[in-house]
Motif scaffolding. Structure first.
Motif, PDB file in Angstrom:
ATOM      1  N   GLN A  47       0.830  -1.209   0.000  1.00 26.12           N
ATOM      2  CA  GLN A  47       0.000   0.000   0.000  1.00 26.12           C
ATOM      3  C   GLN A  47       0.860   1.252   0.000  1.00 26.12           C
ATOM      4  O   GLN A  47       0.554   2.233  -0.701  1.00 26.12           O
ATOM      5  CB  GLN A  47      -0.929  -0.015   1.210  1.00 26.12           C
ATOM      6  N   ILE A  50       2.191   1.765  -3.505  1.00 27.76           N
ATOM      7  CA  ILE A  50       1.126   2.180  -4.422  1.00 27.76           C
ATOM      8  C   ILE A  50       0.801   3.653  -4.217  1.00 27.76           C
ATOM      9  O   ILE A  50       0.658   4.419  -5.189  1.00 27.76           O
ATOM     10  CB  ILE A  50      -0.121   1.295  -4.215  1.00 27.76           C
ATOM     11  N   TYR A  69      -5.241   4.730   1.415  1.00 27.91           N
ATOM     12  CA  TYR A  69      -5.381   3.657   0.435  1.00 27.91           C
ATOM     13  C   TYR A  69      -6.851   3.292   0.253  1.00 27.91           C
ATOM     14  O   TYR A  69      -7.348   3.189  -0.880  1.00 27.91           O
ATOM     15  CB  TYR A  69      -4.580   2.442   0.894  1.00 27.91           C
ATOM     16  N   ILE A  73      -7.850   4.242  -3.492  1.00 32.00           N
ATOM     17  CA  ILE A  73      -7.364   3.140  -4.325  1.00 32.00           C
ATOM     18  C   ILE A  73      -8.409   2.026  -4.407  1.00 32.00           C
ATOM     19  O   ILE A  73      -8.931   1.577  -3.383  1.00 32.00           O
ATOM     20  CB  ILE A  73      -6.053   2.557  -3.781  1.00 32.00           C
ATOM     21  N   TYR A 130      -4.639  -1.245 -10.033  1.00 34.85           N
ATOM     22  CA  TYR A 130      -5.147  -0.358  -8.979  1.00 34.85           C
ATOM     23  C   TYR A 130      -5.661   0.937  -9.607  1.00 34.85           C
ATOM     24  O   TYR A 130      -4.874   1.709 -10.164  1.00 34.85           O
ATOM     25  CB  TYR A 130      -4.036  -0.047  -7.967  1.00 34.85           C
ATOM     26  N   ILE A 143      -2.626   2.116 -11.757  1.00 34.68           N
ATOM     27  CA  ILE A 143      -1.303   1.627 -11.397  1.00 34.68           C
ATOM     28  C   ILE A 143      -1.196   0.163 -11.808  1.00 34.68           C
ATOM     29  O   ILE A 143      -2.047  -0.657 -11.444  1.00 34.68           O
ATOM     30  CB  ILE A 143      -1.044   1.786  -9.893  1.00 34.68           C
ATOM     31  N   PHE A 158       5.921  -0.838  -9.797  1.00 36.63           N
ATOM     32  CA  PHE A 158       4.614  -0.349 -10.227  1.00 36.63           C
ATOM     33  C   PHE A 158       4.819   0.816 -11.180  1.00 36.63           C
ATOM     34  O   PHE A 158       5.772   1.596 -11.030  1.00 36.63           O
ATOM     35  CB  PHE A 158       3.778   0.149  -9.041  1.00 36.63           C
TER      36      PHE A 158
END
Length: 261
Positions: A47, A50, A69, A73, A130, A143, A158
């Motif tokens: 997380q 990301i 997140y 996300i 994501y 992502i 990523f």
């Protein structure tokens, strides 16, 4: 009954065996007891990375990371061949593990050598992507996971892509074992920042991003390779070449550009 003689050969062996047994029980018990905590920390690290590549990482605090997140996300599963989203529960999406999937012939496919630019041999049939949303709940980037062989290791990262399915908004490498100070610089935020606003594709939708010596002279697609780390840089290039081709995320990105959310 004979008295136990710890100083004899048999006594020494017995003590060593008993000590090893006790230590193995303690270590095994600790591993089991800590597994849930370790899994939680792994999830938190994913997380964190990301949010970093999405430009949403503001405070390195566990509760803040989780809240941010969950707010911005949305993880989804994608069928790589069709490019379509897979209908799956939130729990199934979170449980999906590509490293496990590639071990199953039913859940993965071998990559022909001529297509295997990333040097990974096998890929899962599905991938977790994501969707990144703004305050109004509108998707403003996606992502995508990307990995491939470097000099010494498989490099996991990523890539954040804008809704035009072409503009890179950020990249990060979160798991790699390249040479510190050389290939390991793929984890350096300053080098990763060179990818921001570069274009993945040319006008014919061919992968055009280039990681090479003096490539930055190409303002639209070029990123300078890492000094002294040619093979690692080639690995990064190979990862882009594979994962953004029609064998990777190409079909999904075409539908994402057309408005699939």
């Amino acid at each position: 009954m004979a008295k136990f003689n710890k100083d004899s050969v048999g006594g020494t062996v017995t003590v060593v065996v008993l000590l090893s047994l006790v230590c193995s029980i303690i270590v095994s018990g600790a591993a089991v007891a800590l597994k849930s905590k370790q899994d939680e920390q792994k999830a938190l690290d994913v997380q964190r990375n990301i949010l970093t590549v999405a430009g949403l990482m503001k405070e390195d605090n566990a509760s803040v990371i989780k809240d941010t997140y969950n707010k911005f996300i949305e993880p989804r599963l994608v069928d790589l061949q069709s490019g379509d989203f897979v209908q799956a529960s939130k729990e199934d999406v979170e449980k999906f593990d590509p490293k496990t999937a590639v071990k199953s012939t039913a859940l993965s496919q071998a990559i022909p050598a001529e297509q295997d630019k990333a040097g990974i041999k096998v890929r899962a049939n599905q991938a977790r992507v994501y969707l990144v949303k703004d305050e109004q709940g509108q998707v403003n980037q996606v992502i995508l996971p990307m990995y491939g062989r470097g000099l010494w290791s498989t490099m996991y990262g990523f890539v954040a892509v804008a809704p035009d399915a072409n503009t890179i908004k950020g990249i990060t490498y979160y798991d790699q074992g390249e040479t510190a100070g050389l290939g390991g610089e793929i984890a350096n935020p300053r080098w990763q920042a060179l990818f921001v606003d570069k274009k993945l594709f040319d006008d014919n939708q061919r992968v055009a991003i280039r990681v090479a010596k003096n490539a930055s002279s190409n303002k639209e697609h070029g990123v300078d390779a890492l000094s002294g780390a040619t093979l690692t840089s080639n690995g990064v290039q190979g990862s882009f070449d594979y994962w953004f081709s029609q064998n990777g995320f190409g079909p999904f990105l075409a539908k994402f550009k057309a408005g699939a959310r």
